[in-house]
Design an enzyme around this catalytic site. Structure first.
Site, short mmCIF file in Angstrom:
data_model
loop_
_atom_site.label_atom_id
_atom_site.label_comp_id
_atom_site.label_asym_id
_atom_site.label_seq_id
_atom_site.Cartn_x
_atom_site.Cartn_y
_atom_site.Cartn_z
N SER A 95 0.83 -1.20 0.00
CA SER A 95 0.00 0.00 0.00
C SER A 95 0.87 1.26 0.00
O SER A 95 1.77 1.37 -0.82
CB SER A 95 -0.93 -0.06 1.21
N ASP A 218 -9.05 -4.32 -6.91
CA ASP A 218 -8.59 -3.57 -5.74
C ASP A 218 -9.08 -2.13 -5.89
O ASP A 218 -8.62 -1.42 -6.77
CB ASP A 218 -7.06 -3.63 -5.67
N HIS A 246 -7.51 -5.33 -1.28
CA HIS A 246 -6.29 -4.54 -1.18
C HIS A 246 -5.21 -5.22 -0.34
O HIS A 246 -4.10 -4.74 -0.27
CB HIS A 246 -6.63 -3.17 -0.58
#
Lengths: 265, 487
Positions: A95, A218, A246
């Site tokens: 991320s 995602d 995610h």
């Protein structure tokens, strides 16, 4: 300031192996790698850490000026590599930490041997020139509202009031000590910094061999964004995982492990 | 679970007991929403209560991702926080998630979820109970809004108080500039702050902090044209430059920002009655926008700073007035005395010589008498300027009174002092523009030299009396002479 304590750095695995450094994203802590990291302990030196403000990091080290951009986190990462004296390190960032790795590796590539970017996004907000990050500024404000709605009851001074038990503050304390603990004020600031950053210009400067792990469906880092990152980082490879959402490191750890192993082979 | 515990309740109305025997009905019409999803969030089953609350039909929801029902902000939270914790702990409680109803309105909910495995792990699913949190949310919103308001004004007040205390503690312009830079950096979480002040020639000079590299690159040496601080100074207004927005208008500066890892700078002018006296430049590592309240705080801090700066400069001027001669700008009698005491003390410690030179003008009275005091004053100013340039760096020249000047020369022995004195005499003897040739000005000079090494200590007074007597010896010897004595 002791770097290893500040970032709650945990080292395990094979000291003679090529180092693998795992970094967690917004919202959680190094716990995010619980299902992935152990698989590499036989052949690799495995390094886990928490960003300042998350997990078991030293909250006193949270300097709002320093962490007002991702550069502050990137500087911490470089310090960790330096302190552990790691060479040819494989950095695995999930991320927002994907971009933290990009910033660190473009600022000082010497200790990086490879980058694995899991669900990267260099900019979450759409721009006026046709770039699609997936979100609007209003959406990001909505995230801050969602954080408020969730963390209000967590903050140490208000938790007992919300719980209706002002005489039993330990109820509130239990909440704040929960998993993936984050400080509410810091979470808010980190969210703002994460989701309003624009690091598209930094991708081109990456000289480290890079693997992009892109999930199917995602919403945080859509396929279009993964393609953009892949296009911009010279010579990068992209693997699209069957995993949805995610957090493939939790929902599909085997697939993540396999993709990293393939890349390093 | 035993069979007995599954019996309907035995109290209450018989009809009610009959209805509660249906678990289907309990599920469908429970006072909270129920939902089961696959691990990836795809909705498998949802109860009637949730459908009633949200206005969807079961067909619309089953098979679609639960995340699609959330607002975008709520979805980011769900993906980055709710799902990871659910995965790691197996359960989450009271997560606040905003659900979008079919009509587009928002239903604030609190969600409890558990991760369940059945048939030995072959089936995995997430079960959730969803509560309508409208009233809690309203209450919390108010609480939060009130708290934010209080925090904001408190923060604001605290920033101003801290800055004010730091300004008061600053005794010099440099210390003030440091305090101002630090206050701005802390108040706005800037990665760096630089303070520029307008110098006597009207140009901006960096006094404290580090400006982005861009400043150095974008402007020719010592100039700040084409920089945010220059434009803020000119316009007198707070100015924000984002790197992405100045790529075309200021490409060099934008490139400098990139190298310095800066995305946004904000330049705040320090406004005083006479115009802007300086600019504070704060830089940020990411693109920042500033709302009206924040800009007001920049302005308030800057206002406070310019008042403090005016006070510090006034104080410096007063101190200067107390130590320097107003007519010539040279040291006055007080400063000369203090300095001579210091020099003698350190000369005694280090065993080095000290020379005191007394300069008395010849022919000055005639200028005053014939041409008036204005001409006399201009002669004194001219002589002072010549003295200031003829002495060595580190020497101190001062006006003792009337047409008598002193020069303190640290470390000068007899020969050096005599050479300095002759140089001064030569400079003063050059004709002064605007003064007729029949009114020549020259200098009678007396020099007293204290050896320092091995000799007995000498007082400032004794050194002065000796130099003054030597000067009179020059006067009586025919003027325009140097007399040197050892003390």
């Amino acid at each position: 300031m002791q770097v290893l304590e500040r970032n709650n750095v945990k080292v395990s695995g094979n000291p003679a192996g090529r180092p693998l450094v795992f970094a967690h994203g917004f919202g959680c802590s190094q716990e995010m790698w619980r299902l992935v990291a152990p698989a590499f302990e036989r052949d690799h030196l495995v390094v886990l850490f928490d960003h300042v403000g998350a997990g078991g990091s030293d909250l006193r080290a949270y300097d709002r000026s320093k962490y007002d951009s991702l550069h502050g986190y990137a500087d911490d990462l470089l310090q960790i590599l330096e302190t552990l004296d790691l060479e040819d390190a494989v950095y695995v960032g999930h991320s927002v930490s994907a971009m933290v790795g990009v910033l660190a590796a473009t600022n000082d590539p010497r200790r990086f041997g490879a980058l694995v970017l899991v669900g990267p996004s260099p900019r979450y907000i759409d721009d006026d020139l046709g770039y699609r990050g997936g979100f609007s500024q209003a959406d990001i404000d909505g995230l801050l509202d969602a954080l408020d709605a969730n963390y209000l009851g967590w903050s140490s001074d208000l938790a007992p009031v919300i719980m209706g038990n002002p005489d039993q503050p330990q109820l509130g304390e239990e909440l704040t000590a929960s998993f993936c603990s984050v400080d509410p004020a810091i979470a808010r600031h980190f969210a703002r910094v994460t989701f309003t950053s624009d690091n598209r210009d930094d991708l081109k400067a990456v000289v480290t061999p890079t693997l992009i792990l892109q999930c199917t469906d995602d919403v945080i880092a859509p396929r279009e964004v993964g393609d953009y990152v892949h296009r911009e980082i010279p010579g990068s490879r992209m693997v699209v995982l069957a995993a949805t959402g995610h957090c493939p490191n939790l929902s599909s750890p085997g697939e993540v492990i396999e993709a990293i192993e393939d890349f390093l082979r | 679970m035993t069979t007995a515990s599954m019996e309907p309740p035995t109290t209450g109305a018989p009809d009610a007991a009959g209805i509660e025997s249906s678990f289907e009905d309990l599920y469908e019409h429970a006072p909270c929403g129920h939902m089961s999803t696959a691990p990836d969030g795809t909705i498998l089953r949802v109860n009637s209560t949730f459908l009633e609350w949200t206005g969807y039909s079961a067909d619309q929801l089953v098979g679609t991702p639960f995340g699609d029902l959330l607002t975008p902000g709520g979805r980011i939270f769900a993906e980055t926080r709710y799902l990871p914790v659910l995965r790691l702990e197996g359960a989450v409680k009271e997560v606040a998630l905003p659900v979008r109803r079919a009509d587009g309105s928002i239903l604030p909910t609190l969600v409890n979820s558990v991760f369940v495995e059945q048939s030995g792990g072959a089936v995995q699913l997430i079960r959730s109970a969803i509560f309508d949190a409208t009233s809690r949310q309203d209450y919390e919103r108010e609480l939060l809004a009130a708290r934010r308001m209080a925090e904001t004004s408190e923060e604001r007040l605290r920033a101003l108080q801290r800055a004010s205390a730091a300004f008061i503690a600053s005794g010099s312009v440099d210390a003030f500039a440091e305090a101002l830079g630090a206050s701005m950096r802390d108040a706005f979480e800037a990665s760096a702050a630089a303070v520029f002040l307008v110098d006597e020639s009207g140009t901006l000079e960096l006094v404290a902090g580090t400006p982005p590299e861009a400043v150095v690159d974008a402007a020719p040496e010592g100039e700040h044209d084409g920089t945010p601080e220059a434009e803020a100074l000119r316009s007198g207004r707070v100015l924000v430059w984002s790197r992405s927005r100045i790529l075309e208008s200021h490409p060099t500066y934008a490139a400098g920002m990139k190298r310095a890892r800066i995305e946004t700078v904000i330049a705040t002018p320090l406004l005083s009655g006479a115009g802007a006296s300086g600019v504070v430049l704060c830089s940020f590592g990411r693109e920042r926008a500033f709302d009206g309240r924040t800009v007001e705080l920049y302005e308030a801090l800057a206002r406070q700073a310019s008042e403090a700066l005016a006070r510090i400069r006034l104080q410096a001027r007063l101190e200067r007035m107390a130590l320097y001669d107003q007519l010539t700008g040279l040291a006055n009698r007080q400063l000369l005395k203090a300095r001579l005491g210091e020099v003698l003390a350190s000369a005694q410690r280090e065993g080095v010589p000290t020379a005191l030179i007394v300069v008395d003008l010849d022919g000055f009275k005639a200028v005053n008498d014939r041409l008036g005091h204005v001409a006399g004053d201009s002669v004194l100013r001219e002589v002072a300027a010549r003295l200031a340039t003829a002495i060595r760096p580190g020497d101190l020249a001062g006006r003792f009174g009337g047409d008598e000047f002193l020069v303190i020369c640290e470390g000068a022995g007899t020969q050096a002092a005599a050479a300095i004195a002759d140089r001064l005499r030569g400079e003063i003897g050059v004709a002064i523009p605007g003064i007729p040739e029949d009114l020549p000005i020259s200098a009678s000079i007396g020099v007293a030299v204290h050896d320092g090494a091995g000799s007995a200590p000498v007082t400032a007074d004794r050194l002065f009396v000796a130099a003054d007597s030597a000067m009179f010896a020059s006067k009586h010897g025919g003027r325009d002479l140097t007399t040197v004595v050892a003390v």
